[in-house]
Design a protein around this motif. Structure first.
Motif, mmCIF file in Angstrom:
data_model
loop_
_atom_site.group_PDB
_atom_site.id
_atom_site.type_symbol
_atom_site.label_atom_id
_atom_site.label_comp_id
_atom_site.label_asym_id
_atom_site.label_seq_id
_atom_site.Cartn_x
_atom_site.Cartn_y
_atom_site.Cartn_z
ATOM 1 N N THR A 228 -8.005 -13.399 2.069
ATOM 2 C CA THR A 228 -8.542 -11.967 2.006
ATOM 3 C C THR A 228 -7.824 -11.211 3.159
ATOM 4 O O THR A 228 -7.635 -10.082 2.853
ATOM 5 N N PHE A 229 -7.952 -11.847 4.354
ATOM 6 C CA PHE A 229 -7.538 -11.005 5.466
ATOM 7 C C PHE A 229 -5.898 -10.859 5.290
ATOM 8 O O PHE A 229 -5.364 -9.697 5.813
ATOM 9 N N GLU A 230 -5.288 -11.692 4.558
ATOM 10 C CA GLU A 230 -3.643 -11.440 4.455
ATOM 11 C C GLU A 230 -3.520 -10.238 3.496
ATOM 12 O O GLU A 230 -2.700 -9.411 3.877
ATOM 13 N N ALA A 231 -4.408 -10.097 2.499
ATOM 14 C CA ALA A 231 -4.312 -8.942 1.696
ATOM 15 C C ALA A 231 -4.737 -7.566 2.535
ATOM 16 O O ALA A 231 -4.073 -6.578 2.342
ATOM 17 N N MET A 232 -5.648 -7.641 3.457
ATOM 18 C CA MET A 232 -6.200 -6.583 4.314
ATOM 19 C C MET A 232 -5.148 -6.064 5.114
ATOM 20 O O MET A 232 -5.115 -5.022 5.718
ATOM 21 N N LYS A 233 -4.352 -6.868 5.496
ATOM 22 C CA LYS A 233 -3.346 -6.381 6.629
ATOM 23 C C LYS A 233 -2.096 -5.886 6.039
ATOM 24 O O LYS A 233 -1.026 -5.397 6.892
ATOM 25 N N GLU A 234 -1.903 -5.821 4.510
ATOM 26 C CA GLU A 234 -0.709 -5.376 4.151
ATOM 27 C C GLU A 234 -0.577 -3.918 4.475
ATOM 28 O O GLU A 234 -1.613 -3.078 4.385
ATOM 29 N N VAL A 235 0.694 -3.393 4.805
ATOM 30 C CA VAL A 235 1.029 -1.954 5.382
ATOM 31 C C VAL A 235 1.600 -1.284 4.156
ATOM 32 O O VAL A 235 1.649 -0.195 4.057
ATOM 33 N N ASN A 236 2.986 -2.188 3.761
ATOM 34 C CA ASN A 236 3.710 -1.261 2.861
ATOM 35 C C ASN A 236 3.249 -1.367 1.379
ATOM 36 O O ASN A 236 3.338 -2.022 0.645
ATOM 37 N N ARG A 237 2.274 -0.200 1.340
ATOM 38 C CA ARG A 237 1.533 0.031 0.022
ATOM 39 C C ARG A 237 1.967 0.956 -0.899
ATOM 40 O O ARG A 237 2.538 2.008 -0.380
ATOM 41 N N PRO A 238 2.045 0.843 -1.987
ATOM 42 C CA PRO A 238 2.836 1.680 -2.996
ATOM 43 C C PRO A 238 1.941 2.999 -3.009
ATOM 44 O O PRO A 238 2.386 3.887 -3.769
ATOM 45 N N GLN A 239 0.817 3.135 -2.458
ATOM 46 C CA GLN A 239 0.073 4.299 -2.648
ATOM 47 C C GLN A 239 0.395 5.526 -1.918
ATOM 48 O O GLN A 239 0.030 6.672 -2.102
ATOM 49 N N ASN B 260 1.573 7.686 1.902
ATOM 50 C CA ASN B 260 1.400 7.656 3.215
ATOM 51 C C ASN B 260 0.002 8.076 3.726
ATOM 52 O O ASN B 260 -0.172 8.895 4.807
ATOM 53 N N GLU B 261 -1.104 7.641 3.149
ATOM 54 C CA GLU B 261 -2.304 8.098 3.296
ATOM 55 C C GLU B 261 -2.697 7.920 4.956
ATOM 56 O O GLU B 261 -3.123 8.870 5.464
ATOM 57 N N SER B 262 -2.619 6.848 5.675
ATOM 58 C CA SER B 262 -3.173 6.820 6.992
ATOM 59 C C SER B 262 -2.103 5.619 7.775
ATOM 60 O O SER B 262 -2.291 5.373 8.747
ATOM 61 N N TRP B 263 -1.197 5.241 6.954
ATOM 62 C CA TRP B 263 -0.509 4.250 7.535
ATOM 63 C C TRP B 263 0.221 4.519 8.635
ATOM 64 O O TRP B 263 1.060 3.822 9.564
ATOM 65 N N GLU B 264 0.594 5.921 8.941
ATOM 66 C CA GLU B 264 1.699 6.555 10.188
ATOM 67 C C GLU B 264 0.559 6.144 11.492
ATOM 68 O O GLU B 264 1.105 6.140 12.688
ATOM 69 N N PHE B 265 -0.590 6.116 11.397
ATOM 70 C CA PHE B 265 -1.446 5.379 12.375
ATOM 71 C C PHE B 265 -1.402 4.009 12.794
ATOM 72 O O PHE B 265 -1.865 3.555 13.734
ATOM 73 N N PHE B 266 -0.753 3.182 12.009
ATOM 74 C CA PHE B 266 -0.865 1.974 12.225
ATOM 75 C C PHE B 266 0.592 1.401 12.939
ATOM 76 O O PHE B 266 1.671 1.931 12.712
ATOM 77 N N ASP B 267 0.247 0.583 14.054
ATOM 78 C CA ASP B 267 1.276 0.032 14.834
ATOM 79 C C ASP B 267 1.811 -1.268 14.280
ATOM 80 O O ASP B 267 0.928 -2.163 14.238
ATOM 81 N N SER B 268 3.049 -1.494 13.648
ATOM 82 C CA SER B 268 3.303 -2.560 12.965
ATOM 83 C C SER B 268 3.438 -3.756 13.661
ATOM 84 O O SER B 268 3.582 -4.997 13.246
ATOM 85 N N SER B 269 3.317 -3.422 15.194
ATOM 86 C CA SER B 269 3.567 -4.729 16.071
ATOM 87 C C SER B 269 2.290 -5.494 15.992
ATOM 88 O O SER B 269 2.460 -6.417 16.653
ATOM 89 N N LYS B 270 1.119 -4.879 15.575
ATOM 90 C CA LYS B 270 -0.186 -5.504 15.594
ATOM 91 C C LYS B 270 -0.599 -6.045 14.232
ATOM 92 O O LYS B 270 -0.573 -4.855 13.556
ATOM 93 N N GLU B 271 -0.820 -7.213 13.985
ATOM 94 C CA GLU B 271 -1.474 -7.607 12.689
ATOM 95 C C GLU B 271 -2.805 -7.491 12.682
ATOM 96 O O GLU B 271 -3.571 -8.084 13.503
ATOM 97 N N ILE B 272 -3.279 -6.692 12.116
ATOM 98 C CA ILE B 272 -4.930 -6.439 12.088
ATOM 99 C C ILE B 272 -5.136 -6.367 10.535
ATOM 100 O O ILE B 272 -4.656 -5.616 9.519
ATOM 101 N N ALA B 273 -6.237 -7.064 10.003
ATOM 102 C CA ALA B 273 -6.750 -7.111 8.626
ATOM 103 C C ALA B 273 -7.918 -5.965 8.852
ATOM 104 O O ALA B 273 -8.767 -6.074 9.441
ATOM 105 N N TRP B 274 -7.663 -4.953 7.847
ATOM 106 C CA TRP B 274 -8.437 -3.742 8.348
ATOM 107 C C TRP B 274 -8.974 -3.187 6.729
ATOM 108 O O TRP B 274 -8.337 -3.433 5.824
ATOM 109 N N LYS B 275 -10.108 -2.551 6.848
ATOM 110 C CA LYS B 275 -10.829 -1.823 5.578
ATOM 111 C C LYS B 275 -11.424 -0.613 5.792
ATOM 112 O O LYS B 275 -11.970 -0.547 6.714
ATOM 113 N N THR B 276 -10.978 0.419 4.972
ATOM 114 C CA THR B 276 -11.666 1.516 5.003
ATOM 115 C C THR B 276 -12.585 1.832 3.962
ATOM 116 O O THR B 276 -12.619 1.034 2.885
#
Length: 792
Positions: free
Chosen positions: A514-525, A527-543
């Protein structure tokens, strides 16, 4: 030795004889001794005290005034050396040598007062002053002085000198409604008592003697003289060296009161419910609390431009379950509910429960990460869920559906898993607000139909993260009290319960995926908010975003920390563009930026086994599909074998499908083909250009094997005039279609916009606007019929 043995019985006899001769004296003496023993109340001071909250390092975070309107902190355990030295030198130089009163000082005071004809000097010791403070309201008479003297000697027998001076420092008046050294240090110098300089300590030491001197603009010269005389005494007695003394004289007096720190006002009020009037050392990290306050305030300045006035943040330590930062609201005003603690306020959960459903289905063996889930126009018992972007993917991998927070796949998965089953499972998380039966929520449960608060959501995510950590650091075991409340008070610890090989709620493997799915960054949807994401940090997150844009959520977890953010209006007013992605996620990542970097979770290898799945569909592999090997939780697997691959026969040019009625099977090519149902394929191929429709049958084969359909009404290129009924409303245009196999499902589109589905009787009423339109029907086998009409 013999002489002593003779003397002791002799003395005992004398005492007994004296007691027999003087029974009244003995009785009076006993009564006086008992009266003396019990003359001092058990609690000298019973005044209400302020609720004081400190950080885990003892720094003041905030306080709530005492019930009587006085700033009076709970009693201190120790008195800082500088203030203790100053107060002893100023008030009672023989403090450590007298039994509670100083007869020499008292005699001098009486003589001076008789000579002056009025009270010009006091002879009270600090011990006597403690007694006088405890007996507030008593007139300053010689009789009262005598009572104070007796009580002072009793106080000296019951308490140490350090405890007595601590009582004085805690209850001495410092002007206005300021009582006690700790509050005075904050109010007059903005410092903790142990941080005071010699000049500041001297200033406070002389104040209880004349507390009115502290008021700004009044008697500042007199106060300065008293302070400097005390500093001079300290210098002359060798306590201060010359340089320190000269520097102290240069320090200015306080000009105005300082406000007490307000780093965590909502936390103060929350803890005051159960710890009113106490001094609490919390688990809060002061530096982190300050940083998160700054971050929240910065974003609040932007949010209020959109009339969004409230936000909250919570940071937890996954390992200890300590609360490291607690911000209940923004620095808004009373008109916008600044005092409402949004950490504990019950709000719509938005999409924040979706990871729990994903983990539940993974844990039950009913979902695989890459398994395709339909994302098509859906209607279930009159309920029509919509994706946030009002678009459809046709089919989407389960893990990407979670990562992109797609609503339709979530609703369909909930229906498949079982609404009541999932609702019952939520009870294990003890989330406030989720207290109604499944029927009350319906399928909206997974999209924000339920309510909870930031505290419980963060607690749940932290417990899931801790499940993985404990599994990896133990002998692949679980704790039976893993899902428990965070702690706010330093010294308290979490009891995770007993170890067991049985999972608590979800197994570590399902949570990890579940956390592996939540940390995905390269999402086909996009650029909704991924510009805020620091790719050097692996974070499982949900909005999450609630209906009407009333609540915006963002919750993220690493191996070490959980951060939760809520944004919205406390009064429930929704505002455009308030979403978890645009409003809460930027705050979330700014908070993670000020936290230490965490490693990603270790994979709980003992919970996994390898299986083969179809590369295209993610379902369990069959002989007809290209395969890949993945790791899934080791349990009974109830996922069905792939139904989206079929073996087809192609002609030698591989352009057409053939069968035995039109071709030599032995010279045909057998090839596996990835085939989605028509409605799923219609949307799927828009974002998957490599998706290939089944080749058509050769003309002399197709009719024998494939059903066909044809529009009955209207005909192609027809011109239609819509008529009105008796109420003056337009009558619908009824589309009518003939199919050689009526039981086949048919999907209808008007100008590529989905209208609905028919079965058995293929009729559908529509109200098209004036102009040209294209009507298309696709059956479940991929056959298509299309016409154009002109509406007048």
């Amino acid at each position: 030795m013999g002489l002593i043995n003779k003397i002791i019985p002799f003395k005992r006899g004398v005492i007994k004889e004296w007691v027999k001769k003087h029974p009244r004296k003995v009785l009076v003496s006993a009564i006086l001794l008992l009266a003396y023993y019990f003359c001092l109340p058990k609690d000298l001071f019973v005044d209400p005290t302020a609720t004081v909250i400190e950080s885990k390092n003892g720094k003041l975070l905030g306080a709530m005034i005492a019930d009587d309107g006085q700033w009076r902190f709970p009693e201190v355990d120790s008195v800082p050396f500088k203030f203790k030295t100053c107060i002893i030198q100023f008030e009672d130089a023989y403090f450590y040598r007298h039994p509670g009163f100083n007869p020499i000082s008292m005699a001098k005071a009486v003589a001076a007062n008789i000579k002056a004809g009025k009270s010009v000097r006091g002879g009270s010791t600090l011990t006597q002053q403690v007694i006088r403070l405890s007996r507030k309201g008593k007139k300053r008479t010689y009789w009262e002085k005598a009572i104070e003297l007796v009580l002072a000697t009793r106080l000296e027998l019951r308490h140490t000198k350090e405890e007595i001076i601590g009582l004085y420092a805690s209850h001495a008046p410092f002007g206005g409604n300021v009582v006690g050294l700790d509050v005075a240090a904050w109010r007059f110098f903005g410092l903790q008592a142990h941080q005071l300089s010699w000049a500041e300590s001297a200033t406070l030491a002389v104040l209880p003697n004349a507390p009115s001197l502290i008021y700004p603009g009044k008697n500042q010269g007199h106060l300065l003289q008293k302070r400097n005389r005390l500093l001079r005494k300290l210098f002359e007695n060798g306590i201060l060296d010359h340089t320190t003394y000269e520097m102290a004289l240069l320090e200015k007096l306080p000009r105005k009161p300082y406000p007490l720190p307000k780093l965590a006002p909502h936390l103060v009020h929350y803890l005051a419910r159960s710890h009113k009037g106490e001094r609490i050392t919390s688990t809060i990290d002061k530096n982190l609390q300050s940083n998160v306050n700054v971050i929240l305030n910065k974003h609040y300045q932007n949010l209020k431009q959109n009339q969004v006035h409230n936000a909250a943040a919570l940071v937890l330590d996954v390992h200890t379950r300590q609360v490291l930062a607690y911000i209940g609201n923004t620095p808004t005003d009373k008109d916008h509910q600044k005092d409402v603690d949004m950490v504990h306020a019950i709000r719509s959960t938005g999409s924040t429960l979706k990871p729990l459903l994903y983990a539940a289905m993974m844990d039950a063996g009913e979902l695989l990460p890459d398994m395709l889930v339909p994302d098509v126009p859906t209607q279930i018992a009159g309920y029509r869920p919509e994706n946030f972007n009002e678009d459809y993917s046709g089919a989407v991998e389960a893990k990407k559906a979670l990562a992109r927070s797609l609503n339709i796949p979530a609703v369909r998965l909930l229906q498949k898993y079982g609404l009541e089953r999932f609702r019952d499972q939520l009870n294990a998380f003890h989330m406030k607000g989720i207290d109604k039966p499944a029927d009350y929520y319906g399928l909206t449960l997974i999209l924000g139909g339920a309510e909870s608060n930031l505290w419980d959501l963060c607690k749940t995510y932290a417990s899931m993260a801790s499940t993985i950590n404990h599994f990896n650091t133990s002998s692949s075991e679980y704790f039976d009290q893993e899902f428990t409340n965070p702690i706010l008070i330093k010294g308290h610890t979490i009891d995770f319960g007993r170890k067991s090989t049985e999972k608590t709620i979800f197994d570590a493997g399902s949570i990890y995926l579940t956390f592996e799915a939540m940390k995905e960054v390269n999402r086909p949807q996009g650029n909704e908010s991924w510009e805020f994401f620091d790719s050097s940090k692996e974070i499982a997150w949900k909005t999450g975003t609630s209906f009407g844009n009333k609540d915006a959520w963002a919750i993220g977890t690493t191996k070490d920390y959980v951060v939760g953010i809520w944004v919205g209006n406390a009064d429930g007013e929704g505002r455009p563009n308030v979403t978890g992605v645009s409003s809460a996620a930027p705050i979330l990542f700014d908070v993670f930026d000020v936290l230490p970097k965490s490693d990603w979770f270790e994979k709980p290898l003992d919970e996994f086994v390898s299986v083969e799945v179809c590369r295209n569909s993610g379902f369990l592999a069959t002989k007809d599909c290209p395969k890949k090997t993945i790791s899934i939780p080791d349990k009974n697997n109830y996922v069905e074998a792939c139904k989206y691959h079929r073996m087809v026969l192609l002609d030698q040019q591989k352009q057409f499908r053939v069968n035995s009625s039109c071709a030599d099977i032995s010279s045909s090519y057998r090839e596996p083909w990835f085939v989605l149902p028509p409605l799923m394929a219609f949307y799927y191929k828009k974002s998957h250009p490599t998706y290939k429709n089944l080749p058509p049958f050769k003309e002399n084969c197709k009719n024998a094997l494939e059903p066909t359909m044809e529009f009955i009404y209207p005909k192609n290129n027809a011109q239609i005039s819509l008529t009105k009924n008796f109420e003056g409303n337009l009558n619908e245009l009824v589309l009518n279609l003939a199919h050689t196999k009526p039981e086949t499902s048919v999907y209808w589109y008007l100008d590529e916009k989905y209208l609905g589905q028919t079965n058995d009787f293929h009729e559908l009423g529509i109200l098209p606007t004036t102009g040209k339109h294209t009507i298309m029907a696709i059956d479940e086998l991929g056959n298509e019929a299309k016409i154009s009409i002109q509406v007048k």
